[in-house]
Scaffold this active site. Structure first.
Site, PDB file in Angstrom:
ATOM      1  N   HIS A 328       0.846  -1.191   0.000  1.00 20.15           N
ATOM      2  CA  HIS A 328       0.000   0.000   0.000  1.00 20.15           C
ATOM      3  C   HIS A 328       0.880   1.239   0.000  1.00 20.15           C
ATOM      4  O   HIS A 328       2.019   1.211   0.486  1.00 20.15           O
ATOM      5  CB  HIS A 328      -0.909   0.000   1.235  1.00 20.15           C
ATOM      6  CG  HIS A 328      -1.995   1.022   1.194  1.00 20.15           C
ATOM      7  ND1 HIS A 328      -1.841   2.285   1.711  1.00 20.15           N
ATOM      8  CD2 HIS A 328      -3.249   0.968   0.672  1.00 20.15           C
ATOM      9  CE1 HIS A 328      -2.951   2.965   1.524  1.00 20.15           C
ATOM     10  NE2 HIS A 328      -3.824   2.192   0.885  1.00 20.15           N
ATOM     11  N   ASP A 387      -7.976  -4.752  -0.368  1.00 23.54           N
ATOM     12  CA  ASP A 387      -8.462  -5.428  -1.565  1.00 23.54           C
ATOM     13  C   ASP A 387      -8.205  -6.933  -1.531  1.00 23.54           C
ATOM     14  O   ASP A 387      -8.886  -7.694  -2.205  1.00 23.54           O
ATOM     15  CB  ASP A 387      -7.794  -4.839  -2.815  1.00 23.54           C
ATOM     16  CG  ASP A 387      -8.171  -3.390  -3.035  1.00 23.54           C
ATOM     17  OD1 ASP A 387      -9.368  -3.089  -2.996  1.00 23.54           O
ATOM     18  OD2 ASP A 387      -7.263  -2.557  -3.227  1.00 23.54           O
TER      19      ASP A 387
END
Length: 451
Positions: A328, A387
């Site tokens: 991320h 996700d």
């Protein structure tokens, strides 16, 4: 044998590439912060906000130090919001929408009134579904969401005014209507492209957003409370993620120009569709299907690791070199949203008899950093992001894959609207970064003299 001549389009593309190459070293030479990122990967400071804070690392003596991730909405840890709603056995997305828009935790009376307002806006304008959705089916629900939001401009008697009162009215109506647009678009897609039956169920005013969605997409309209509460949890953790994420920044960029709410939100939907942003949950599922198909023993760490290395080397998967759902821009040691989801995914996997599949996800999460290290020598600290597990939870809830990214948009609309209001009310300056021109001066040549 005659060689096939390049097409006109290929020649045009060749002409572009010949005249538009930029050497990667030039970005460093001119200190260009590509992606609005600093050299250490941190984001360029572009604004101030009261809405949300995303914490993923510490800075000490100019060094970036990995840290456990924290996500707070208006100063409240999102985990506390989830835990509070779970403990009190109630839905929380509508409360989060209020919190993001207004900055306070609603009283019971305020929340009940807000729920009634949202319910009153859920129905689409007369003939909107027929004219904008049914008559123009789309195989991609995100594109239909963007087009439909933009089309709502034509049904608004006062679409352009940027007063707080008008933007607030538009924001609340969009938060309420986005789920309805999504479910209608999905049903039409089913009929037109999948050759299946479509169902338009009447909206129940007493239902929460999550309940309304589940009822709308299922032919028999049936769902249980646990399913609805889990979908609600997903919506809570997707509702907001700071001003710097691509779609929210898109909202703020467009809002800074003075454009209307529908244009700003439609652009945000287009941003979220991208596989590097909200579309990643769909890519995770595609990647994991590939892993499940080609890895013979899901419990063999060596075999799984070897396959992940092939993905990083662009030999498997979609040949992007990316292990989707890992890493991320801000989070390092952990993504708090993934931590929350993982717990619920594990419990649900036991109920659904999907323990082996969940164990494979855990193994990929464990081995992904090692694969990047082995192939690229990349020692960057990475962890699973939201996700990675969201698609799996949607799958276990029985949601069709077509709706994975649209569900993200339907949830994030609350955050987008909060940031649009804040940008318009507090910044009042158009966002306009600079680009360094690399073009040398040249003289104009008359057309017939050009070679």
């Amino acid at each position: 044998m005659l060689q096939k001549q390049p097409s006109e389009l290929a020649l045009l593309c060749e002409e572009f590439r010949k005249n538009n190459h930029i050497e990667p070293a030039q970005f460093e030479q001119y200190q260009v912060k590509r992606g609005l990122r600093n050299p250490d990967g941190t984001g360029v400071m572009a604004g101030l906000t009261h809405i949300c804070n995303v914490h993923g690392y510490l800075i000490a003596d100019g060094e970036k130090i990995p840290d456990e991730g924290r996500l707070t909405y208006r100063g409240i840890n999102v985990k506390d919001i989830v835990d509070g709603c779970t403990r009190e056995n109630r839905f929380g997305y509508e409360e989060v929408a209020w919190l993001l828009l207004f900055g306070t935790q609603p009283t019971r009376e305020q929340l009940e009134k807000f729920n009634r307002i949202l319910s009153s806006y859920r129905e689409l304008p007369e003939y909107f579904a027929e004219d904008m959705i049914i008559k123009a089916p789309s195989k991609d629900i995100m594109n239909k969401l963007g087009r439909s939001v933009l089309a709502l401009y034509s049904y608004d008697s006062n679409p352009d005014e940027t007063s707080l009162e008008n933007i607030m009215r538009q924001s609340i109506s969009l938060i309420a209507r986005m789920p309805t647009i999504m479910t209608y678009a999905y049903q039409v897609k089913r009929r037109h492209y999948d050759k299946k039956s479509m169902y338009f169920h009447p909206i129940k005013p007493e239902h929460s957003t999550a309940e309304s969605i589940l009822r709308s997409i299922r032919p028999d309209k049936k769902f249980n409370d646990e399913e609805a509460k889990l979908l609600d949890l997903l919506m809570i953790i997707h509702a907001e993620h700071g001003g710097g994420n691509n779609s929210t920044f898109t909202t703020r960029v467009l809002s800074s120009s003075g454009t209307d709410t529908y244009a700003a939100i439609s652009a945000a939907i287009g941003s979220l569709k991208g596989p590097k942003h909200g579309g990643a949950n769909h890519r995770v599922m595609q990647m994991m299907e590939c892993v499940k198909e080609k890895v013979k023993d899901w419990k063999d760490e060596d075999e799984v690791e070897a396959f992940l290395e092939k993905i990083v080397r662009k030999e498997e998967g979609d040949h992007s070199g990316l292990i989707y759902g890992q890493g991320h821009a801000i989070y390092t040691l952990s993504d708090p949203r993934a931590v929350i989801l993982k717990t619920h995914a594990q419990r649900l996997a036991k109920e659904k008899g999907m323990d082996d599949e969940f164990a494979l996800y855990q193994l990929v999460e464990k081995l992904a950093p090692k694969a990047f290290l082995n192939v690229k020598g990349d020692k960057k600290v990475i962890s699973a992001n939201v996700d990675f597990y969201s698609g799996l939870v949607y799958k276990m809830l029985g949601l069709p894959e077509d709706l994975y990214t649209p569900m993200f948009a339907v949830s994030r609309i609350a955050g987008w609207c909060a940031h649009r209001i804040e940008e318009v009310e507090t910044s009042n300056r158009i966002i306009r970064p600079a680009y360094k021109s690399l073009v040398d001066s040249q003289k104009y040549i008359p057309l017939d003299e050009r070679k």
